[in-house]
Design a protein around this motif. Structure first.
Motif, PDB file in Angstrom:
ATOM      1  N   GLY A 205       0.793  -1.213   0.000  1.00 48.26           N
ATOM      2  CA  GLY A 205       0.000   0.000   0.000  1.00 48.26           C
ATOM      3  C   GLY A 205       0.825   1.263   0.000  1.00 48.26           C
ATOM      4  N   ASP A 206       1.983   1.274   0.671  1.00 48.29           N
ATOM      5  CA  ASP A 206       2.778   2.496   0.763  1.00 48.29           C
ATOM      6  C   ASP A 206       3.857   2.549  -0.303  1.00 48.29           C
ATOM      7  N   GLY A 207       3.867   1.635  -1.271  1.00 46.83           N
ATOM      8  CA  GLY A 207       4.840   1.678  -2.368  1.00 46.83           C
ATOM      9  C   GLY A 207       6.128   0.987  -2.055  1.00 46.83           C
ATOM     10  N   GLU A 208       6.337   0.508  -0.818  1.00 51.68           N
ATOM     11  CA  GLU A 208       7.570  -0.179  -0.461  1.00 51.68           C
ATOM     12  C   GLU A 208       7.486  -1.644  -0.866  1.00 51.68           C
ATOM     13  N   ARG A 209       8.628  -2.272  -1.162  1.00 54.00           N
ATOM     14  CA  ARG A 209       8.675  -3.685  -1.485  1.00 54.00           C
ATOM     15  C   ARG A 209       9.059  -4.475  -0.251  1.00 54.00           C
ATOM     16  N   ASP A 210       8.582  -5.728  -0.183  1.00 53.19           N
ATOM     17  CA  ASP A 210       8.988  -6.562   0.934  1.00 53.19           C
ATOM     18  C   ASP A 210      10.402  -7.076   0.710  1.00 53.19           C
ATOM     19  N   THR A 211      11.014  -7.618   1.763  1.00 52.33           N
ATOM     20  CA  THR A 211      12.417  -8.029   1.708  1.00 52.33           C
ATOM     21  C   THR A 211      12.665  -9.104   0.670  1.00 52.33           C
ATOM     22  N   ALA A 212      11.755 -10.070   0.578  1.00 51.14           N
ATOM     23  CA  ALA A 212      11.942 -11.152  -0.389  1.00 51.14           C
ATOM     24  C   ALA A 212      11.980 -10.621  -1.810  1.00 51.14           C
ATOM     25  N   GLN A 213      11.097  -9.644  -2.107  1.00 53.29           N
ATOM     26  CA  GLN A 213      11.077  -9.087  -3.461  1.00 53.29           C
ATOM     27  C   GLN A 213      12.345  -8.284  -3.738  1.00 53.29           C
ATOM     28  N   GLN A 214      12.855  -7.572  -2.760  1.00 48.32           N
ATOM     29  CA  GLN A 214      14.090  -6.821  -2.939  1.00 48.32           C
ATOM     30  C   GLN A 214      15.247  -7.751  -3.253  1.00 48.32           C
ATOM     31  N   GLU A 215      15.292  -8.878  -2.563  1.00 51.27           N
ATOM     32  CA  GLU A 215      16.363  -9.825  -2.832  1.00 51.27           C
ATOM     33  C   GLU A 215      16.224 -10.421  -4.218  1.00 51.27           C
ATOM     34  N   ALA A 216      14.983 -10.663  -4.643  1.00 53.65           N
ATOM     35  CA  ALA A 216      14.776 -11.193  -5.990  1.00 53.65           C
ATOM     36  C   ALA A 216      15.197 -10.190  -7.046  1.00 53.65           C
ATOM     37  N   ASP A 217      14.915  -8.895  -6.784  1.00 55.24           N
ATOM     38  CA  ASP A 217      15.299  -7.857  -7.726  1.00 55.24           C
ATOM     39  C   ASP A 217      16.802  -7.774  -7.902  1.00 55.24           C
ATOM     40  N   ALA A 218      17.543  -8.090  -6.836  1.00 55.76           N
ATOM     41  CA  ALA A 218      18.996  -7.981  -6.899  1.00 55.76           C
ATOM     42  C   ALA A 218      19.627  -9.111  -7.688  1.00 55.76           C
ATOM     43  N   ALA A 219      18.899 -10.209  -7.891  1.00 56.36           N
ATOM     44  CA  ALA A 219      19.462 -11.351  -8.606  1.00 56.36           C
ATOM     45  C   ALA A 219      19.588 -11.046 -10.084  1.00 56.36           C
ATOM     46  N   PRO A 220      20.747 -11.298 -10.694  1.00 52.80           N
ATOM     47  CA  PRO A 220      20.928 -11.017 -12.101  1.00 52.80           C
ATOM     48  C   PRO A 220      20.096 -11.928 -12.983  1.00 52.80           C
ATOM     49  N   HIS A 221      19.614 -11.383 -14.087  1.00 52.40           N
ATOM     50  CA  HIS A 221      18.857 -12.162 -15.067  1.00 52.40           C
ATOM     51  C   HIS A 221      19.431 -11.854 -16.436  1.00 52.40           C
ATOM     52  N   SER A 222      20.091 -12.798 -17.047  1.00 47.52           N
ATOM     53  CA  SER A 222      20.806 -12.580 -18.296  1.00 47.52           C
ATOM     54  C   SER A 222      19.869 -12.509 -19.491  1.00 47.52           C
ATOM     55  N   THR A 223      20.074 -11.505 -20.335  1.00 48.79           N
ATOM     56  CA  THR A 223      19.369 -11.411 -21.601  1.00 48.79           C
ATOM     57  C   THR A 223      20.221 -12.081 -22.672  1.00 48.79           C
ATOM     58  N   PRO A 224      19.715 -13.123 -23.352  1.00 50.63           N
ATOM     59  CA  PRO A 224      20.517 -13.822 -24.356  1.00 50.63           C
ATOM     60  C   PRO A 224      21.016 -12.878 -25.434  1.00 50.63           C
ATOM     61  N   LEU A 225      22.284 -13.025 -25.785  1.00 47.26           N
ATOM     62  CA  LEU A 225      22.878 -12.164 -26.797  1.00 47.26           C
ATOM     63  C   LEU A 225      22.217 -12.354 -28.157  1.00 47.26           C
ATOM     64  N   LYS A 226      21.676 -13.544 -28.410  1.00 44.80           N
ATOM     65  CA  LYS A 226      21.044 -13.813 -29.702  1.00 44.80           C
ATOM     66  C   LYS A 226      19.814 -12.930 -29.928  1.00 44.80           C
ATOM     67  N   ASN A 227      19.232 -12.390 -28.842  1.00 44.32           N
ATOM     68  CA  ASN A 227      18.068 -11.519 -28.988  1.00 44.32           C
ATOM     69  C   ASN A 227      18.389 -10.234 -29.740  1.00 44.32           C
ATOM     70  N   ILE A 228      19.673  -9.894 -29.785  1.00 45.97           N
ATOM     71  CA  ILE A 228      20.081  -8.666 -30.473  1.00 45.97           C
ATOM     72  C   ILE A 228      20.064  -8.848 -31.980  1.00 45.97           C
ATOM     73  N   TRP A 229      20.342 -10.067 -32.435  1.00 48.81           N
ATOM     74  CA  TRP A 229      20.503 -10.305 -33.872  1.00 48.81           C
ATOM     75  C   TRP A 229      19.186 -10.710 -34.526  1.00 48.81           C
ATOM     76  N   THR A 230      18.124 -10.051 -34.144  1.00 47.25           N
ATOM     77  CA  THR A 230      16.826 -10.247 -34.766  1.00 47.25           C
ATOM     78  C   THR A 230      16.456  -8.981 -35.523  1.00 47.25           C
ATOM     79  N   ARG A 231      15.539  -9.115 -36.484  1.00 47.03           N
ATOM     80  CA  ARG A 231      15.136  -7.950 -37.270  1.00 47.03           C
ATOM     81  C   ARG A 231      14.549  -6.862 -36.376  1.00 47.03           C
ATOM     82  N   ALA A 232      13.808  -7.303 -35.342  1.00 46.24           N
ATOM     83  CA  ALA A 232      13.176  -6.331 -34.451  1.00 46.24           C
ATOM     84  C   ALA A 232      14.195  -5.452 -33.754  1.00 46.24           C
TER      85      ALA A 232
END
Length: 434
Positions: A205-232
């Motif tokens: 309600g107050d716009g703050e995130r809970d601790t579990a979500q903050q920790e999840a946000d800190a975890a890296p998520h790799s974007t595949p390099l192959k996504n760059i070599w598309t027409r889009a």
């Protein structure tokens, strides 16, 4: 009209802190430009060494953009966003305290790499934080910060023009202070990074995130390099690159060598040269603010056509007069009137509108890197070419500006309509209201 919908204050704060990347980028380039003649005398540099320093500034920004954008997509934009500006501060401190040209080059190396890394990362952060109806204005606002970086560097250069190396150190020292303050504020800015989690956050309600979500946000998520070599991704990346590299050859030359050319080609004094640059800067700042107002409306692209023609005319006049002082004065007036509506601000907005969201850091990092690499090569030869033939230099830039105009028209008429509605209205990074 979507462009008149009010934007919440926290989003403006995020845009301002992200815009500091543009402030420091522009400030570094212009500071080296303003100080170049002083460095040349103090360190006994020749024209090739002067060109090398300018080339290294731009080259490092290019490499930093390439690496930083990719690292942001791999390890989290928030993490890179917070730390690259701290590295810039370290480099700026080294430049400020440099006792010789070798130390100066080391500082330029560090600051340039960090500035480059921050450019695509910060734009991706503010773009992701913005809802689609505000994205244009928030991204365009970073260009106001870019103009502010130029303004402060040129103003200090004018005020301190008779103080030699003391003034040069103060000009670069303010960049170090600004970077440290921004680093502290960014560290406290609450962002929610969807791209690090792969799913939308749960807001309390107050716009703050809970601790579990903050920790999840800190975890890296790799974007595949192959996504760059598309027409889009490839088509908008190529088009925005062509626009930015051709427009930037002219803008970067005058950003790095404006004062230098006025002194060496137009026979102006150091004080007069910095004064000329400073006198026309307010026009650019006010019109950049005007661009922000229209950045989410059809007027953004309509005004581009007129401004592009005026911008070409400005360089034609400078070329016809071979850099004579009167011609350069007319050039500066027309350039400052047109540049805000047919320059880097357009590139930033077009990039965020047309590039796929999941690869924005990497793809824009590539366009920045390749463009700045070209600028670096051009900067190395610019002092020698200006010494040999100012007319050849100026006509070459005029041709580049013409090519940029055609690239911009293609983006407006083909790519922007294609991407309309493709950008999600839901924020990828949401800014906490606290």
């Amino acid at each position: 009209m979507a462009g008149t919908r009010p934007i919440p204050t926290p989003l403006w704060k995020a845009a301002a802190l992200s815009g500091m990347a543009s402030y420091l980028d522009a400030g570094l380039i212009v500071a080296i430009s303003v100080n170049l003649a002083i460095y040349r005398d103090s360190y006994d540099m020749g024209v090739w060494m002067a060109g090398a320093i300018s080339a290294i500034v731009t080259g490092c920004i290019a490499v930093g953009s390439l690496v930083g954008g990719r690292l942001a997509d791999l390890f989290g934009r928030r993490r890179v966003y917070n730390w690259d500006i701290f590295c810039f501060a370290l480099g700026a401190i080294v430049i400020t305290l440099a006792p010789d040209d070798i130390t100066l080059l080391i500082g330029v190396l560090v600051a340039g790499l960090a500035a480059g890394a921050d450019l695509p990362t910060s734009l991706a952060v503010v773009s992701d934080a913005a809802p689609s109806w505000a994205r244009g204005r928030l991204v365009a606002f970073t260009q106001v910060m870019w103009m502010l970086g130029i303004t402060v560097a040129i103003f200090l250069g004018f005020v301190l023009s008779t103080t030699g190396m003391t003034g040069a150190r103060l000009i670069t020292g303010q960049l170090a202070v600004a970077a440290l303050v921004t680093w502290a504020l960014r560290s406290r800015l609450k962002l929610t990074d969807e791209w690090d989690t792969g799913e939308h956050e749960r807001n309390t309600g107050d716009g703050e995130r809970d601790t579990a979500q903050q920790e999840a946000d800190a975890a890296p998520h790799s974007t595949p390099l192959k996504n760059i070599w598309t027409r889009a991704a490839l088509l908008p990346m190529t088009a925005t690159f062509v626009f930015y590299v051709t427009w930037g050859l002219g803008a970067n030359t005058f950003g790095q060598f404006g004062t230098y050319l006025l002194v060496t080609v137009s026979d102006a004094s150091q004080s007069l040269a910095t004064g000329i640059n400073l006198a026309f800067i307010p026009i650019g700042v006010l019109l950049t603010l005007a661009f922000v107002r229209v950045a989410d409306t059809p007027w953004r692209d309509r005004l581009f056509h007129v401004a592009a023609v005026v911008q070409i005319l400005a360089f034609v006049i400078a070329s016809l007069t071979a850099g004579a002082l009167v011609g350069m004065l007319v050039f500066f007036v027309l350039y400052q009137l047109s540049n805000p509506f047919a320059g880097e601000a357009n590139y930033k907005v077009w990039s965020q509108l047309t590039l796929p969201a999941d690869t924005r850091g990497t793809t824009q990092g590539l366009t920045y890197a390749l463009s700045r690499g070209v600028f670096a090569v051009a900067a190395f030869f610019t002092p020698a070419l200006a010494d040999h033939s100012p007319s050849v230099l100026l006509w070459t830039i005029t041709a580049c500006m013409t090519a940029a105009a055609f690239a911009g028209v293609f983006i407006i008429r083909v790519l922007v309509p294609r991407s309309a509605g493709a950008v999600s209205d839901r924020a990828d990074l949401r800014v906490s209201s606290t």
